[in-house]
Design an enzyme around this catalytic site. Structure first.
Site, short mmCIF file in Angstrom:
data_model
loop_
_atom_site.label_atom_id
_atom_site.label_comp_id
_atom_site.label_asym_id
_atom_site.label_seq_id
_atom_site.Cartn_x
_atom_site.Cartn_y
_atom_site.Cartn_z
N ALA A 200 0.83 -1.21 0.00
CA ALA A 200 0.00 0.00 0.00
C ALA A 200 0.87 1.26 0.00
CB ALA A 200 -0.94 0.01 1.20
N TYR A 201 1.96 1.22 0.74
CA TYR A 201 2.85 2.39 0.80
C TYR A 201 3.51 2.62 -0.55
CZ TYR A 201 6.97 5.19 2.02
OH TYR A 201 7.95 6.16 2.06
N ALA A 202 4.21 1.60 -1.05
CA ALA A 202 4.96 1.79 -2.30
C ALA A 202 4.00 2.02 -3.47
CB ALA A 202 5.85 0.58 -2.55
#
Ligand SMILES: NC(=O)c1ccc[n+]([C@@H]2O[C@H](COP(=O)([O-])OP(=O)(O)OC[C@H]3O[C@@H](n4cnc5c(N)ncnc54)[C@H](OP(=O)(O)O)[C@@H]3O)[C@@H](O)[C@H]2O)c1
Length: 294
Positions: A200-202
Protein backbone atom coordinates in the site's frame (compact mmCIF):
# COMPACT_ATOMS: atom_id res chain seq x y z
CA UNK A 1 33.87 17.96 12.09
CA UNK A 2 33.55 20.10 8.97
CA UNK A 3 32.17 23.63 9.12
CA UNK A 4 29.11 22.73 7.05
CA UNK A 5 28.40 19.70 9.18
CA UNK A 6 28.63 21.78 12.34
CA UNK A 7 26.26 24.37 10.88
CA UNK A 8 23.73 21.77 9.80
CA UNK A 9 23.71 19.99 13.15
CA UNK A 10 23.48 23.31 14.89
CA UNK A 11 20.51 24.23 12.72
CA UNK A 12 18.81 21.02 13.77
CA UNK A 13 19.44 21.88 17.41
CA UNK A 14 22.42 19.58 18.00
CA UNK A 15 26.15 20.24 18.12
CA UNK A 16 27.47 16.73 17.57
CA UNK A 17 26.34 13.28 16.53
CA UNK A 18 25.89 12.54 20.24
CA UNK A 19 23.87 15.73 20.54
CA UNK A 20 21.81 14.72 17.56
CA UNK A 21 21.07 11.39 19.21
CA UNK A 22 20.13 13.16 22.41
CA UNK A 23 17.71 15.41 20.56
CA UNK A 24 16.13 12.42 18.84
CA UNK A 25 17.54 13.31 15.41
CA UNK A 26 19.46 10.06 15.17
CA UNK A 27 18.64 6.63 16.55
CA UNK A 28 21.23 5.12 18.85
CA UNK A 29 19.87 1.59 18.29
CA UNK A 30 21.01 1.11 14.72
CA UNK A 31 24.36 1.53 12.97
CA UNK A 32 24.97 5.21 12.48
CA UNK A 33 25.29 6.64 8.98
CA UNK A 34 28.64 8.00 7.89
CA UNK A 35 28.16 11.70 7.41
CA UNK A 36 30.40 13.81 5.29
CA UNK A 37 29.88 17.11 3.53
CA UNK A 38 28.53 16.28 0.08
CA UNK A 39 30.10 17.99 -2.90
CA UNK A 40 26.72 19.51 -3.80
CA UNK A 41 26.22 21.14 -0.40
CA UNK A 42 25.84 24.86 -0.74
CA UNK A 43 27.56 27.35 1.43
CA UNK A 44 25.33 29.04 4.00
CA UNK A 45 26.43 32.34 2.52
CA UNK A 46 25.04 31.60 -0.96
CA UNK A 47 21.46 32.57 -0.11
CA UNK A 48 20.50 32.07 -3.73
CA UNK A 49 16.83 31.64 -2.80
CA UNK A 50 16.52 35.12 -1.31
CA UNK A 51 13.11 36.60 -2.07
CA UNK A 52 11.61 33.17 -2.74
CA UNK A 53 8.89 31.43 -0.77
CA UNK A 54 8.87 27.70 -0.09
CA UNK A 55 6.09 25.48 1.20
CA UNK A 56 7.36 22.31 2.89
CA UNK A 57 4.68 19.76 3.74
CA UNK A 58 5.20 17.39 6.67
CA UNK A 59 7.85 19.68 8.12
CA UNK A 60 7.30 19.20 11.84
CA UNK A 61 10.51 17.14 12.10
CA UNK A 62 12.86 14.74 10.29
CA UNK A 63 13.26 15.13 6.51
CA UNK A 64 10.70 17.92 6.22
CA UNK A 65 12.48 19.92 8.91
CA UNK A 66 15.81 19.31 7.19
CA UNK A 67 14.39 20.62 3.88
CA UNK A 68 12.80 23.65 5.56
CA UNK A 69 15.99 24.67 7.35
CA UNK A 70 18.15 24.12 4.26
CA UNK A 71 15.88 26.26 2.06
CA UNK A 72 15.87 28.96 4.74
CA UNK A 73 19.66 28.79 4.83
CA UNK A 74 19.54 29.64 1.12
CA UNK A 75 17.36 32.66 1.92
CA UNK A 76 13.84 31.37 1.23
CA UNK A 77 10.95 32.24 3.53
CA UNK A 78 9.25 29.01 4.56
CA UNK A 79 5.71 27.82 5.15
CA UNK A 80 6.08 25.03 7.70
CA UNK A 81 3.20 22.64 7.22
CA UNK A 82 2.36 20.11 9.91
CA UNK A 83 -0.42 17.54 10.12
CA UNK A 84 -1.86 17.39 13.61
CA UNK A 85 -2.33 19.94 16.40
CA UNK A 86 -0.65 17.47 18.77
CA UNK A 87 2.65 18.07 16.97
CA UNK A 88 2.43 21.87 16.84
CA UNK A 89 5.33 22.24 19.28
CA UNK A 90 7.59 20.31 16.89
CA UNK A 91 6.50 22.49 13.98
CA UNK A 92 7.23 25.56 16.10
CA UNK A 93 10.76 24.24 16.61
CA UNK A 94 11.15 23.90 12.83
CA UNK A 95 9.93 27.49 12.43
CA UNK A 96 12.41 28.63 15.08
CA UNK A 97 15.26 26.94 13.19
CA UNK A 98 14.08 28.56 9.94
CA UNK A 99 14.08 32.00 11.57
CA UNK A 100 17.52 31.28 13.01
CA UNK A 101 18.69 31.23 9.37
CA UNK A 102 17.44 34.81 8.93
CA UNK A 103 14.30 33.77 7.03
CA UNK A 104 10.62 34.22 7.83
CA UNK A 105 8.39 31.28 8.76
CA UNK A 106 4.70 30.68 9.20
CA UNK A 107 2.97 27.53 10.41
CA UNK A 108 0.00 25.97 8.66
CA UNK A 109 -1.59 22.77 9.99
CA UNK A 110 -3.88 20.35 8.23
CA UNK A 111 -4.69 16.94 6.85
CA UNK A 112 -3.57 17.20 3.23
CA UNK A 113 -5.67 14.30 2.09
CA UNK A 114 -8.47 16.90 2.08
CA UNK A 115 -8.49 19.33 -0.83
CA UNK A 116 -9.95 22.13 1.29
CA UNK A 117 -6.89 21.98 3.56
CA UNK A 118 -4.54 22.04 0.56
CA UNK A 119 -6.25 25.19 -0.72
CA UNK A 120 -5.99 26.74 2.73
CA UNK A 121 -2.27 25.95 2.84
CA UNK A 122 -1.73 27.87 -0.40
CA UNK A 123 -4.15 30.65 0.61
CA UNK A 124 -2.30 31.24 3.87
CA UNK A 125 1.00 31.22 2.01
CA UNK A 126 -0.34 33.88 -0.32
CA UNK A 127 -1.70 35.98 2.55
CA UNK A 128 1.60 35.87 4.41
CA UNK A 129 4.08 36.17 1.55
CA UNK A 130 2.16 37.01 -1.64
CA UNK A 131 3.79 34.28 -3.72
CA UNK A 132 5.03 30.71 -3.84
CA UNK A 133 8.17 29.58 -5.66
CA UNK A 134 9.03 26.17 -4.25
CA UNK A 135 6.80 23.33 -3.06
CA UNK A 136 8.50 20.42 -1.33
CA UNK A 137 5.90 17.77 -0.64
CA UNK A 138 7.43 15.63 2.09
CA UNK A 139 4.26 14.57 3.93
CA UNK A 140 3.58 10.88 3.56
CA UNK A 141 2.11 7.93 5.36
CA UNK A 142 3.11 4.30 5.78
CA UNK A 143 1.45 1.00 6.58
CA UNK A 144 3.73 -2.02 6.72
CA UNK A 145 1.65 -5.17 6.61
CA UNK A 146 1.00 -8.12 4.32
CA UNK A 147 -1.44 -7.19 1.59
CA UNK A 148 -3.85 -9.79 2.97
CA UNK A 149 -4.16 -7.85 6.24
CA UNK A 150 -4.41 -4.21 5.16
CA UNK A 151 -7.78 -2.69 6.04
CA UNK A 152 -9.77 -0.25 3.95
CA UNK A 153 -9.14 2.46 6.55
CA UNK A 154 -5.37 1.86 6.43
CA UNK A 155 -5.37 1.91 2.64
CA UNK A 156 -7.41 5.12 2.58
CA UNK A 157 -5.04 6.77 5.08
CA UNK A 158 -1.90 6.13 3.04
CA UNK A 159 -3.52 6.67 -0.36
CA UNK A 160 -5.14 9.85 0.94
CA UNK A 161 -1.81 11.59 1.41
CA UNK A 162 0.59 9.61 -0.82
CA UNK A 163 -1.60 9.67 -3.97
CA UNK A 164 -4.64 11.92 -3.64
CA UNK A 165 -2.88 14.54 -1.51
CA UNK A 166 0.08 14.55 -3.89
CA UNK A 167 -2.20 15.05 -6.90
CA UNK A 168 -4.08 17.99 -5.44
CA UNK A 169 -0.96 19.60 -3.93
CA UNK A 170 0.61 19.48 -7.41
CA UNK A 171 -2.61 20.84 -8.93
CA UNK A 172 -2.74 23.75 -6.50
CA UNK A 173 0.99 24.33 -6.93
CA UNK A 174 0.79 24.68 -10.69
CA UNK A 175 -2.17 27.03 -10.41
CA UNK A 176 -0.22 29.37 -8.15
CA UNK A 177 3.53 28.87 -8.51
CA UNK A 178 5.67 31.68 -9.91
CA UNK A 179 7.78 31.38 -13.05
CA UNK A 180 11.09 29.55 -12.37
CA UNK A 181 9.20 27.56 -9.73
CA UNK A 182 10.14 24.17 -8.35
CA UNK A 183 7.79 21.32 -7.41
CA UNK A 184 9.60 18.53 -5.57
CA UNK A 185 7.84 15.39 -4.33
CA UNK A 186 9.32 12.96 -1.86
CA UNK A 187 8.72 9.41 -3.08
CA UNK A 188 10.55 6.19 -2.22
CA UNK A 189 13.25 3.90 -3.61
CA UNK A 190 10.77 1.06 -3.06
CA UNK A 191 9.53 2.04 -6.52
CA UNK A 192 12.49 0.06 -7.82
CA UNK A 193 12.97 -2.56 -5.09
CA UNK A 194 9.77 -4.40 -4.35
CA UNK A 195 9.87 -6.09 -0.95
CA UNK A 196 7.04 -7.67 0.99
CA UNK A 197 4.65 -5.81 3.27
CA UNK A 198 4.99 -2.40 1.59
CA UNK A 199 2.30 -2.84 -1.07
CA UNK A 200 0.00 0.00 0.00
CA UNK A 201 2.85 2.39 0.80
CA UNK A 202 4.96 1.79 -2.30
CA UNK A 203 1.95 1.43 -4.58
CA UNK A 204 0.37 4.70 -3.49
CA UNK A 205 3.74 6.52 -3.66
CA UNK A 206 4.25 5.12 -7.17
CA UNK A 207 1.60 7.54 -8.43
CA UNK A 208 4.01 10.40 -7.72
CA UNK A 209 6.30 9.35 -10.54
CA UNK A 210 3.48 9.45 -13.06
CA UNK A 211 1.95 12.68 -11.75
CA UNK A 212 5.43 14.22 -11.97
CA UNK A 213 5.94 13.27 -15.61
CA UNK A 214 2.38 14.25 -16.50
CA UNK A 215 2.48 17.70 -14.94
CA UNK A 216 5.95 18.47 -16.31
CA UNK A 217 4.62 17.75 -19.81
CA UNK A 218 1.74 20.20 -19.37
CA UNK A 219 3.82 23.23 -18.36
CA UNK A 220 4.97 25.74 -20.95
CA UNK A 221 8.77 25.32 -20.88
CA UNK A 222 9.21 29.07 -21.17
CA UNK A 223 8.01 29.40 -17.58
CA UNK A 224 11.10 27.49 -16.38
CA UNK A 225 9.11 25.55 -13.82
CA UNK A 226 10.42 22.08 -13.02
CA UNK A 227 8.63 19.13 -11.43
CA UNK A 228 10.60 16.24 -9.97
CA UNK A 229 10.28 13.42 -7.47
CA UNK A 230 13.10 12.25 -5.25
CA UNK A 231 13.10 8.59 -4.28
CA UNK A 232 15.09 8.05 -1.07
CA UNK A 233 16.19 4.70 0.27
CA UNK A 234 15.95 3.87 3.99
CA UNK A 235 16.61 6.99 6.03
CA UNK A 236 17.16 6.73 9.75
CA UNK A 237 14.03 8.45 11.02
CA UNK A 238 11.21 7.03 13.16
CA UNK A 239 9.08 6.82 9.99
CA UNK A 240 11.43 4.10 8.72
CA UNK A 241 12.47 2.63 12.04
CA UNK A 242 9.24 2.30 14.01
CA UNK A 243 7.54 -0.44 11.96
CA UNK A 244 10.77 -2.46 11.52
CA UNK A 245 12.20 -5.23 13.69
CA UNK A 246 15.92 -5.06 14.62
CA UNK A 247 16.49 -8.04 12.30
CA UNK A 248 14.82 -6.28 9.37
CA UNK A 249 16.81 -3.12 10.04
CA UNK A 250 20.03 -5.16 10.07
CA UNK A 251 19.10 -6.85 6.76
CA UNK A 252 18.17 -3.56 5.09
CA UNK A 253 21.32 -1.93 6.43
CA UNK A 254 23.42 -4.71 4.86
CA UNK A 255 21.75 -4.12 1.48
CA UNK A 256 22.16 -0.36 1.65
CA UNK A 257 25.69 -0.48 3.10
CA UNK A 258 24.38 1.87 5.75
CA UNK A 259 21.17 3.69 6.48
CA UNK A 260 20.79 7.14 5.01
CA UNK A 261 20.68 10.26 7.12
CA UNK A 262 18.64 13.43 6.74
CA UNK A 263 21.84 15.15 5.70
CA UNK A 264 22.31 12.65 2.86
CA UNK A 265 18.96 13.63 1.33
CA UNK A 266 18.80 17.38 1.95
CA UNK A 267 21.47 18.39 -0.62
CA UNK A 268 19.44 16.84 -3.45
CA UNK A 269 16.41 18.95 -2.53
CA UNK A 270 18.64 22.00 -2.13
CA UNK A 271 19.93 21.39 -5.65
CA UNK A 272 16.48 20.79 -7.14
CA UNK A 273 15.22 23.99 -5.50
CA UNK A 274 18.16 25.97 -6.84
CA UNK A 275 18.48 27.82 -10.16
CA UNK A 276 21.25 25.36 -11.17
CA UNK A 277 18.74 22.51 -11.53
CA UNK A 278 16.86 24.28 -14.34
CA UNK A 279 17.29 21.45 -16.88
CA UNK A 280 16.34 18.66 -14.47
CA UNK A 281 12.66 18.17 -15.13
CA UNK A 282 10.04 15.37 -15.04
CA UNK A 283 12.47 13.01 -13.31
CA UNK A 284 12.35 10.54 -10.45
CA UNK A 285 15.77 10.75 -8.86
CA UNK A 286 16.84 7.82 -6.69
CA UNK A 287 19.04 8.56 -3.69
CA UNK A 288 19.99 5.53 -1.64
CA UNK A 289 23.73 4.86 -1.65
CA UNK A 290 23.25 2.17 -4.29
CA UNK A 291 20.57 0.25 -2.37
CA UNK A 292 18.75 -0.09 -5.68
CA UNK A 293 20.48 0.31 -9.01
CA UNK A 294 17.73 1.60 -11.24
N1 LIG B 1 12.47 7.70 6.40
C1 LIG B 1 12.61 6.96 5.31
O1 LIG B 1 13.26 5.91 5.32
C2 LIG B 1 11.99 7.40 4.02
C3 LIG B 1 12.45 6.78 2.86
C4 LIG B 1 11.89 7.16 1.63
C5 LIG B 1 10.93 8.12 1.61
N2 LIG B 1 10.49 8.70 2.75
C6 LIG B 1 9.45 9.71 2.65
O2 LIG B 1 9.96 10.89 3.19
C7 LIG B 1 8.88 11.67 3.70
C8 LIG B 1 9.24 12.17 5.08
O3 LIG B 1 9.47 11.06 5.92
P1 LIG B 1 10.25 11.21 7.32
O4 LIG B 1 11.13 10.04 7.43
O5 LIG B 1 10.81 12.57 7.45
O6 LIG B 1 9.07 10.98 8.37
P2 LIG B 1 8.00 11.97 9.03
O7 LIG B 1 8.67 13.06 9.76
O8 LIG B 1 7.06 11.11 9.80
O9 LIG B 1 7.27 12.60 7.78
C9 LIG B 1 5.97 12.32 7.36
C10 LIG B 1 5.13 13.55 7.63
O10 LIG B 1 3.89 13.45 6.91
C11 LIG B 1 2.87 13.91 7.78
N3 LIG B 1 1.58 13.38 7.35
C12 LIG B 1 1.17 12.10 7.38
N4 LIG B 1 -0.11 12.01 6.92
C13 LIG B 1 -0.50 13.28 6.59
C14 LIG B 1 -1.69 13.84 6.10
N5 LIG B 1 -2.78 13.10 5.82
N6 LIG B 1 -1.73 15.17 5.90
C15 LIG B 1 -0.66 15.94 6.15
N7 LIG B 1 0.51 15.47 6.62
C16 LIG B 1 0.59 14.14 6.85
C17 LIG B 1 3.28 13.38 9.13
O11 LIG B 1 2.60 14.04 10.17
P3 LIG B 1 2.14 13.18 11.48
O12 LIG B 1 3.33 12.36 11.87
O13 LIG B 1 1.75 14.20 12.46
O14 LIG B 1 1.00 12.32 11.02
C18 LIG B 1 4.77 13.69 9.10
O15 LIG B 1 5.02 15.01 9.53
C19 LIG B 1 7.64 10.77 3.65
O16 LIG B 1 6.85 11.15 2.56
C20 LIG B 1 8.21 9.39 3.44
O17 LIG B 1 7.34 8.58 2.70
C21 LIG B 1 11.01 8.36 3.96
Amino acid sequence: MSQNRRQFLSALGATSVAGAIATGQVNAQVPQPVRSTPATARKPTDRELSGKVAIVTGARNNLGRGFAVALARQGANVVVHYHREATKNQAEETARLVRQQGAKAILVPGDLSRVANIKRLFDETNTAFGRVDIVVHSAGSLVKKPMAEITEAEYDRVAGINSKGTFFIMQEAIRRIADNGRIINVGTSLLASTIGNYSAYAGTKAAMEDFTRALAREIDWKRNITVNTIAPGPVDTPFFRDPESPEAIAAITRLAGRLGSIEDIVPLVEFLASPQSRWVNAQTIFINGGYVTR
